[in-house]
Design an enzyme around this catalytic site. Structure first.
Site, PDB file in Angstrom:
ATOM      1  N   CYS A   1       0.818  -1.226   0.000  1.00 56.60           N
ATOM      2  CA  CYS A   1       0.000   0.000   0.000  1.00 56.60           C
ATOM      3  C   CYS A   1       0.848   1.271   0.000  1.00 56.60           C
ATOM      4  O   CYS A   1       0.364   2.334  -0.380  1.00 56.60           O
ATOM      5  CB  CYS A   1      -0.933   0.006   1.208  1.00 56.60           C
ATOM      6  SG  CYS A   1      -2.048  -1.398   1.224  1.00 56.60           S
TER       7      CYS A   1
ATOM      8  N   HIS B   1      -3.259   7.338   2.385  1.00 55.07           N
ATOM      9  CA  HIS B   1      -3.658   6.039   1.840  1.00 55.07           C
ATOM     10  C   HIS B   1      -5.068   5.741   2.335  1.00 55.07           C
ATOM     11  O   HIS B   1      -5.390   5.995   3.498  1.00 55.07           O
ATOM     12  CB  HIS B   1      -2.674   4.970   2.302  1.00 55.07           C
ATOM     13  CG  HIS B   1      -3.136   3.580   2.009  1.00 55.07           C
ATOM     14  ND1 HIS B   1      -3.576   3.208   0.754  1.00 55.07           N
ATOM     15  CD2 HIS B   1      -3.255   2.476   2.797  1.00 55.07           C
ATOM     16  CE1 HIS B   1      -3.930   1.929   0.790  1.00 55.07           C
ATOM     17  NE2 HIS B   1      -3.746   1.467   2.010  1.00 55.07           N
TER      18      HIS B   1
ATOM     19  N   ASN C   1      -9.967  -0.047  -0.364  1.00 52.36           N
ATOM     20  CA  ASN C   1      -8.507   0.012  -0.314  1.00 52.36           C
ATOM     21  C   ASN C   1      -7.951  -0.511  -1.640  1.00 52.36           C
ATOM     22  O   ASN C   1      -8.043  -1.702  -1.918  1.00 52.36           O
ATOM     23  CB  ASN C   1      -8.017  -0.843   0.864  1.00 52.36           C
ATOM     24  CG  ASN C   1      -6.500  -0.811   1.016  1.00 52.36           C
ATOM     25  OD1 ASN C   1      -5.784  -0.279   0.157  1.00 52.36           O
ATOM     26  ND2 ASN C   1      -6.021  -1.381   2.099  1.00 52.36           N
TER      27      ASN C   1
HETATM   28  N1  ACO Z   1     -18.715  -8.509   8.576  1.00 51.16           N
HETATM   29  C1  ACO Z   1     -19.248  -8.803   9.777  1.00 51.16           C
HETATM   30  N2  ACO Z   1     -18.492  -9.163  10.836  1.00 51.16           N
HETATM   31  C2  ACO Z   1     -17.166  -9.229  10.653  1.00 51.16           C
HETATM   32  C3  ACO Z   1     -16.551  -8.941   9.434  1.00 51.16           C
HETATM   33  C4  ACO Z   1     -17.396  -8.579   8.363  1.00 51.16           C
HETATM   34  N3  ACO Z   1     -16.918  -8.279   7.147  1.00 51.16           N
HETATM   35  N4  ACO Z   1     -15.238  -9.096   9.561  1.00 51.16           N
HETATM   36  C5  ACO Z   1     -15.013  -9.464  10.828  1.00 51.16           C
HETATM   37  N5  ACO Z   1     -16.179  -9.554  11.493  1.00 51.16           N
HETATM   38  C6  ACO Z   1     -16.405  -9.927  12.855  1.00 51.16           C
HETATM   39  C7  ACO Z   1     -15.278 -10.722  13.445  1.00 51.16           C
HETATM   40  O1  ACO Z   1     -15.350 -12.089  13.075  1.00 51.16           O
HETATM   41  C8  ACO Z   1     -15.484 -10.500  14.924  1.00 51.16           C
HETATM   42  O2  ACO Z   1     -16.507 -11.373  15.356  1.00 51.16           O
HETATM   43  P1  ACO Z   1     -16.362 -12.110  16.776  1.00 51.16           P
HETATM   44  O3  ACO Z   1     -16.291 -10.998  17.774  1.00 51.16           O
HETATM   45  O4  ACO Z   1     -17.606 -12.929  16.826  1.00 51.16           O
HETATM   46  O5  ACO Z   1     -15.098 -12.897  16.691  1.00 51.16           O
HETATM   47  C9  ACO Z   1     -16.016  -9.077  14.994  1.00 51.16           C
HETATM   48  O6  ACO Z   1     -16.492  -8.761  13.660  1.00 51.16           O
HETATM   49  C10 ACO Z   1     -14.964  -8.068  15.356  1.00 51.16           C
HETATM   50  O7  ACO Z   1     -13.790  -8.343  14.541  1.00 51.16           O
HETATM   51  P2  ACO Z   1     -12.526  -7.491  14.664  1.00 51.16           P
HETATM   52  O8  ACO Z   1     -11.485  -8.017  13.753  1.00 51.16           O
HETATM   53  O9  ACO Z   1     -12.185  -7.369  16.110  1.00 51.16           O
HETATM   54  O10 ACO Z   1     -13.089  -6.121  14.127  1.00 51.16           O
HETATM   55  P3  ACO Z   1     -12.406  -4.751  14.130  1.00 51.16           P
HETATM   56  O11 ACO Z   1     -13.227  -3.764  14.850  1.00 51.16           O
HETATM   57  O12 ACO Z   1     -10.957  -4.836  14.486  1.00 51.16           O
HETATM   58  O13 ACO Z   1     -12.503  -4.368  12.600  1.00 51.16           O
HETATM   59  C11 ACO Z   1     -11.072  -4.270  10.669  1.00 51.16           C
HETATM   60  C12 ACO Z   1     -11.849  -5.154  11.602  1.00 51.16           C
HETATM   61  C13 ACO Z   1     -12.031  -3.357   9.972  1.00 51.16           C
HETATM   62  C14 ACO Z   1     -10.302  -5.085   9.656  1.00 51.16           C
HETATM   63  C15 ACO Z   1     -10.106  -3.434  11.558  1.00 51.16           C
HETATM   64  O14 ACO Z   1      -9.334  -4.260  12.362  1.00 51.16           O
HETATM   65  C16 ACO Z   1      -9.223  -2.574  10.766  1.00 51.16           C
HETATM   66  O15 ACO Z   1      -9.653  -1.591  10.221  1.00 51.16           O
HETATM   67  N6  ACO Z   1      -7.957  -2.892  10.730  1.00 51.16           N
HETATM   68  C17 ACO Z   1      -7.018  -2.157   9.937  1.00 51.16           C
HETATM   69  C18 ACO Z   1      -6.637  -2.992   8.824  1.00 51.16           C
HETATM   70  C19 ACO Z   1      -6.942  -2.434   7.489  1.00 51.16           C
HETATM   71  O16 ACO Z   1      -7.566  -1.441   7.257  1.00 51.16           O
HETATM   72  N7  ACO Z   1      -6.398  -3.140   6.564  1.00 51.16           N
HETATM   73  C20 ACO Z   1      -6.478  -2.808   5.222  1.00 51.16           C
HETATM   74  C21 ACO Z   1      -5.244  -3.276   4.560  1.00 51.16           C
HETATM   75  S1  ACO Z   1      -3.858  -2.704   5.382  1.00 51.16           S
HETATM   76  C22 ACO Z   1      -3.492  -1.250   4.845  1.00 51.16           C
HETATM   77  O17 ACO Z   1      -3.781  -0.911   3.762  1.00 51.16           O
HETATM   78  C23 ACO Z   1      -2.814  -0.361   5.804  1.00 51.16           C
END
Ligand code: ACO
Length: 327
Positions: free
Chosen positions: A115, A252, A282
């Protein structure tokens, strides 16, 4: 005394036609539009058509950037293409784009920093131009990121989209009173100890397959804001500016919460932050140049503005670049 400054002469972007909405994803994985919007800000993404490759998206964006610079491919000395999703294992997608643009002079290569690829590429091109390796460069970020997705993994498949953005850079000799123009400072960083927090579980020399995106979302999130702030503050310090002097912040576009967190920590108000993640998701190395393209096209970014680009991604890699806009 004169120094070489690199100006952004033109910008271009390209999004594939097909739009995939969160509502459509609801039908294939266990997710909801509300969950995706609340956690990421993403409402839709564009997806490349069958038979449409990274080099095609890159070529379209490059053509638009050349047009906006009022130049032709004959004016370009080299191409750097930032991508994580090459058409082929080799040759470099940059060489395929060079061919599609009808260029057989100069040189072209790919740069892989996930990224952060576009920020790495712009800093690399700036160095090459300052070292006299050419006068004009085409710098492209292009991805078919959706082809790396496991469409059954709801934690990653909702996050990514396809697209391309490009800029034309030109080196000019600037007298002392004109030093405050073009690319003023860049910082690049990486820390490979974090490689397994965001990676593809396949590759040429390991599995012989492409693999799929795997991510520890919470860990990425935990590191992102601090890493971004580190390079943004560093670049401001290198160039002798403070965050309140910034006109535009072009981050980004991974996640709305990361963008908001970084903007807040850097000290830049939301109205100065360019956001496309809601419509593009993204797009990895394509996200920064596509956001830049939008903000230039709609008249937000104009000559004289101080513009900060930043990105963070797999590796981890991260970087920032400060530009005094002068087209
Ligand atoms: N739909 C519904 N529920 C979901 C989904 C989905 N698409 N994905 C995960 N969940 C669930 C999980 O299974 C979990 O359920 P559980 O509690 O029963 O186990 C619950 O939602 C919470 O999951 P978390 O992973 O804790 O959710 P979080 O609030 O951390 O959000 C996310 C996840 C959006 C990926 C977040 O961690 C994030 O934004 N991370 C940054 C990573 C990112 O943006 N990456 C992009 C690529 S990297 C880059 O470009 C920098």
């Amino acid at each position: 005394m004169t120094i070489t400054r690199t100006l952004v002469r033109g910008v271009g972007g390209y999004l594939p036609e097909r739009v995939l909405t969160n509502q459509e994803l609801e039908k294939t994985v266990d997710t909801t539009h509300e969950w995706i919007v609340q956690r990421t800000g993403i409402e839709q993404r564009h997806v490349a058509a069958e038979g449409e490759f990274t080099s095609d998206l890159a070529t379209r964006a490059a053509e638009r950037a050349l047009k906006s610079a009022n130049m032709t491919i004959a004016d370009i000395d080299f191409i750097i293409l930032a991508t994580t999703t090459p058409d082929l294992t080799f040759p470099a997608t940059a060489a395929l784009v060079q061919n599609k643009l009808g260029m057989s002079h100069g040189f072209a290569f790919d740069l892989q920093a996930v990224c952060s690829g576009f920020v790495y590429a712009i800093a690399t091109a700036d160095s090459h131009l300052k070292n006299g390796m050419g006068k004009r460069a085409l710098v492209i970020g292009a991805e078919t990121a959706t082809r790396l997705l496991d469409w059954e993994d709801r934690t990653t498949c909702v996050l990514f989209g396809d697209g391309a953005g490009a800029v034309v850079l030109e080196a000019v000799e600037a007298d002392e009173e004109d030093w405050d123009q073009g690319i003023l400072a860049s910082r690049l960083r990486s820390d490979g100890t974090h490689w397994n927090k965001l990676y593809c579980d396949g590759g040429v020399s390991t599995t012989g397959t492409t693999g799929h995106v795997r991510m520890e979302g919470k860990e990425v999130f935990r590191h992102a804001v601090g890493m971004i702030t580190d390079v943004v503050d560093g670049v401001l310090e290198d160039a002798g500016f403070s965050s309140d002097q910034l006109d535009w912040f072009v981050p980004h576009q991974a996640n709305r919460r990361i963008i908001d967190g970084a903007g807040k920590k850097v000290g830049i108000p939301p109205e100065k932050v360019v956001v496309t993640v809601n419509r593009h998701a993204n797009t990895s190395a394509a996200s920064v140049p596509m956001a830049l393209n939008e903000a230039v096209l709609d008249g937000r970014i104009k000559d004289g503005d101080l513009v900060m680009l930043e990105a963070m991604g797999g590796g981890f890699t991260w970087g920032a670049c400060l530009i005094r806009w002068k087209s």
